[in-house]
Design a protein around this motif. Structure first.
Motif, PDB file in Angstrom:
ATOM      1  N   LYS A   1      20.665  -0.984   0.866  1.00  0.00           N
ATOM      2  CA  LYS A   1      19.953  -0.910  -0.406  1.00  0.00           C
ATOM      3  C   LYS A   1      18.583  -1.578  -0.291  1.00  0.00           C
ATOM      4  N   LEU A   2      18.543  -2.727   0.389  1.00  0.00           N
ATOM      5  CA  LEU A   2      17.277  -3.437   0.569  1.00  0.00           C
ATOM      6  C   LEU A   2      16.288  -2.594   1.364  1.00  0.00           C
ATOM      7  N   GLU A   3      16.756  -1.950   2.421  1.00  0.00           N
ATOM      8  CA  GLU A   3      15.888  -1.089   3.223  1.00  0.00           C
ATOM      9  C   GLU A   3      15.371   0.084   2.386  1.00  0.00           C
ATOM     10  N   GLN A   4      16.230   0.670   1.575  1.00  0.00           N
ATOM     11  CA  GLN A   4      15.825   1.783   0.709  1.00  0.00           C
ATOM     12  C   GLN A   4      14.783   1.316  -0.307  1.00  0.00           C
ATOM     13  N   LEU A   5      15.009   0.142  -0.888  1.00  0.00           N
ATOM     14  CA  LEU A   5      14.043  -0.401  -1.842  1.00  0.00           C
ATOM     15  C   LEU A   5      12.700  -0.686  -1.171  1.00  0.00           C
ATOM     16  N   ALA A   6      12.736  -1.176   0.058  1.00  0.00           N
ATOM     17  CA  ALA A   6      11.493  -1.438   0.792  1.00  0.00           C
ATOM     18  C   ALA A   6      10.746  -0.127   1.042  1.00  0.00           C
ATOM     19  N   ARG A   7      11.482   0.933   1.428  1.00  0.00           N
ATOM     20  CA  ARG A   7      10.847   2.239   1.636  1.00  0.00           C
ATOM     21  C   ARG A   7      10.245   2.760   0.324  1.00  0.00           C
ATOM     22  N   ASP A   8      10.994   2.623  -0.767  1.00  0.00           N
ATOM     23  CA  ASP A   8      10.499   3.067  -2.074  1.00  0.00           C
ATOM     24  C   ASP A   8       9.245   2.286  -2.476  1.00  0.00           C
ATOM     25  N   LYS A   9       9.247   0.992  -2.223  1.00  0.00           N
ATOM     26  CA  LYS A   9       8.091   0.161  -2.564  1.00  0.00           C
ATOM     27  C   LYS A   9       6.871   0.597  -1.755  1.00  0.00           C
ATOM     28  N   ASP A  10       7.051   0.858  -0.461  1.00  0.00           N
ATOM     29  CA  ASP A  10       5.936   1.310   0.372  1.00  0.00           C
ATOM     30  C   ASP A  10       5.378   2.632  -0.141  1.00  0.00           C
ATOM     31  N   LEU A  11       6.257   3.546  -0.514  1.00  0.00           N
ATOM     32  CA  LEU A  11       5.825   4.844  -1.039  1.00  0.00           C
ATOM     33  C   LEU A  11       5.053   4.680  -2.340  1.00  0.00           C
ATOM     34  N   ILE A  12       5.549   3.829  -3.226  1.00  0.00           N
ATOM     35  CA  ILE A  12       4.871   3.582  -4.500  1.00  0.00           C
ATOM     36  C   ILE A  12       3.509   2.935  -4.255  1.00  0.00           C
ATOM     37  N   THR A  13       3.451   2.004  -3.298  1.00  0.00           N
ATOM     38  CA  THR A  13       2.179   1.354  -2.971  1.00  0.00           C
ATOM     39  C   THR A  13       1.167   2.367  -2.455  1.00  0.00           C
ATOM     40  N   GLN A  14       1.607   3.265  -1.585  1.00  0.00           N
ATOM     41  CA  GLN A  14       0.715   4.306  -1.069  1.00  0.00           C
ATOM     42  C   GLN A  14       0.228   5.211  -2.200  1.00  0.00           C
ATOM     43  N   ASP A  15       1.128   5.617  -3.068  1.00  0.00           N
ATOM     44  CA  ASP A  15       0.755   6.471  -4.203  1.00  0.00           C
ATOM     45  C   ASP A  15      -0.233   5.752  -5.117  1.00  0.00           C
ATOM     46  N   TYR A  16      -0.006   4.463  -5.340  1.00  0.00           N
ATOM     47  CA  TYR A  16      -0.892   3.677  -6.202  1.00  0.00           C
ATOM     48  C   TYR A  16      -2.293   3.596  -5.590  1.00  0.00           C
ATOM     49  N   LYS A  17      -2.356   3.345  -4.274  1.00  0.00           N
ATOM     50  CA  LYS A  17      -3.659   3.268  -3.600  1.00  0.00           C
ATOM     51  C   LYS A  17      -4.372   4.622  -3.662  1.00  0.00           C
ATOM     52  N   ALA A  18      -3.621   5.702  -3.487  1.00  0.00           N
ATOM     53  CA  ALA A  18      -4.221   7.033  -3.568  1.00  0.00           C
ATOM     54  C   ALA A  18      -4.766   7.292  -4.970  1.00  0.00           C
ATOM     55  N   LEU A  19      -4.029   6.894  -6.002  1.00  0.00           N
ATOM     56  CA  LEU A  19      -4.470   7.057  -7.380  1.00  0.00           C
ATOM     57  C   LEU A  19      -5.743   6.256  -7.642  1.00  0.00           C
ATOM     58  N   LEU A  20      -5.798   5.020  -7.141  1.00  0.00           N
ATOM     59  CA  LEU A  20      -6.992   4.194  -7.317  1.00  0.00           C
ATOM     60  C   LEU A  20      -8.202   4.817  -6.622  1.00  0.00           C
ATOM     61  N   THR A  21      -7.969   5.387  -5.452  1.00  0.00           N
ATOM     62  CA  THR A  21      -9.060   6.051  -4.727  1.00  0.00           C
ATOM     63  C   THR A  21      -9.577   7.243  -5.525  1.00  0.00           C
ATOM     64  N   ILE A  22      -8.680   8.041  -6.069  1.00  0.00           N
ATOM     65  CA  ILE A  22      -9.080   9.204  -6.871  1.00  0.00           C
ATOM     66  C   ILE A  22      -9.848   8.755  -8.109  1.00  0.00           C
ATOM     67  N   MET A  23      -9.355   7.717  -8.771  1.00  0.00           N
ATOM     68  CA  MET A  23     -10.029   7.222  -9.975  1.00  0.00           C
ATOM     69  C   MET A  23     -11.412   6.664  -9.625  1.00  0.00           C
ATOM     70  N   ASP A  24     -11.527   5.986  -8.497  1.00  0.00           N
ATOM     71  CA  ASP A  24     -12.812   5.440  -8.071  1.00  0.00           C
ATOM     72  C   ASP A  24     -13.809   6.563  -7.785  1.00  0.00           C
ATOM     73  N   ARG A  25     -13.347   7.618  -7.118  1.00  0.00           N
ATOM     74  CA  ARG A  25     -14.216   8.766  -6.844  1.00  0.00           C
ATOM     75  C   ARG A  25     -14.659   9.433  -8.143  1.00  0.00           C
ATOM     76  N   ALA A  26     -13.722   9.568  -9.089  1.00  0.00           N
ATOM     77  CA  ALA A  26     -14.058  10.188 -10.371  1.00  0.00           C
ATOM     78  C   ALA A  26     -15.088   9.341 -11.114  1.00  0.00           C
TER      79      ALA A  26
END
Length: 189
Positions: A151-176
């Protein structure tokens, strides 16, 4: 995180429940009377005590219940001494009752003939029983540990994915934001 109920039963409470119920069985009393006695001592309802006994504790004490039913109606030496002594000697009485239980566990020999070999045999059997219980508990804990690790490993993977998505969203917002600053929108009214 393991959540423990505030009204969870402790090992001491389980032991008290078992001792009182077994005593009531030996004394030809009812289990309901035992539940009421324990309920008063533990500030629990007799129904809660009865449920705990029937759902969990009775299974652990099946041999003791059978032995107590055999003793039903017999007036033991410890019961006679209990009538003669005061309530401040209760631990001594309990030890005498325990000796009687051990004596009856070896039914072919009376207490006078109880020797070191019988005690050693009893202790070895007890040790094997405890080792079996502890190995089962260890296996259960290992399995639970493995499940929690997964469960901990799955949560860590989910957190990494969410972090990547968040960074991508911030990049898109910054470009806009930069685009709208460099290319202002003309308003027509």
């Amino acid at each position: 995180m393991v959540v423990t109920r505030q009204d969870a039963w402790s090992e001491d409470e389980d032991l008290l429940l078992a001792e009182v119920v077994l005593r009531h069985i030996r004394e030809s009393s009812t289990q309901l009377a035992a539940f009421e006695e324990v309920g008063k001592k533990l500030s629990r309802s007799s129904a809660a005590c009865g449920f705990r006994w029937n759902s969990t504790i009775r299974k652990k004490y099946e041999s003791a219940v059978a032995l107590a039913k055999k003793q039903k109606g017999k007036k033991s030496v410890s019961q006679v001494e209990k009538q003669k002594t005061s309530s401040d000697t209760e631990p001594v009485i309990q030890v005498k009752e325990d000796v009687q239980v051990i004596q009856e566990a070896v039914p072919s020999e009376p207490l006078q003939d109880l020797n070191l070999r019988d005690v050693i045999t009893f202790l070895q059997t007890y040790e094997q029983t405890q080792e079996a219980k502890s190995s089962i508990e260890v296996d259960a804990l290992r399995q639970e540990n493995e499940q929690l690790r997964e469960k901990l490993e799955q949560l860590a993977r989910d957190k990494d994915l969410i972090t990547q998505d968040y960074k991508a969203l911030l990049t898109i917002m910054d470009r806009a934001r930069k685009f709208t600053r460099d290319h202002p929108i003309e308003r027509t009214m």
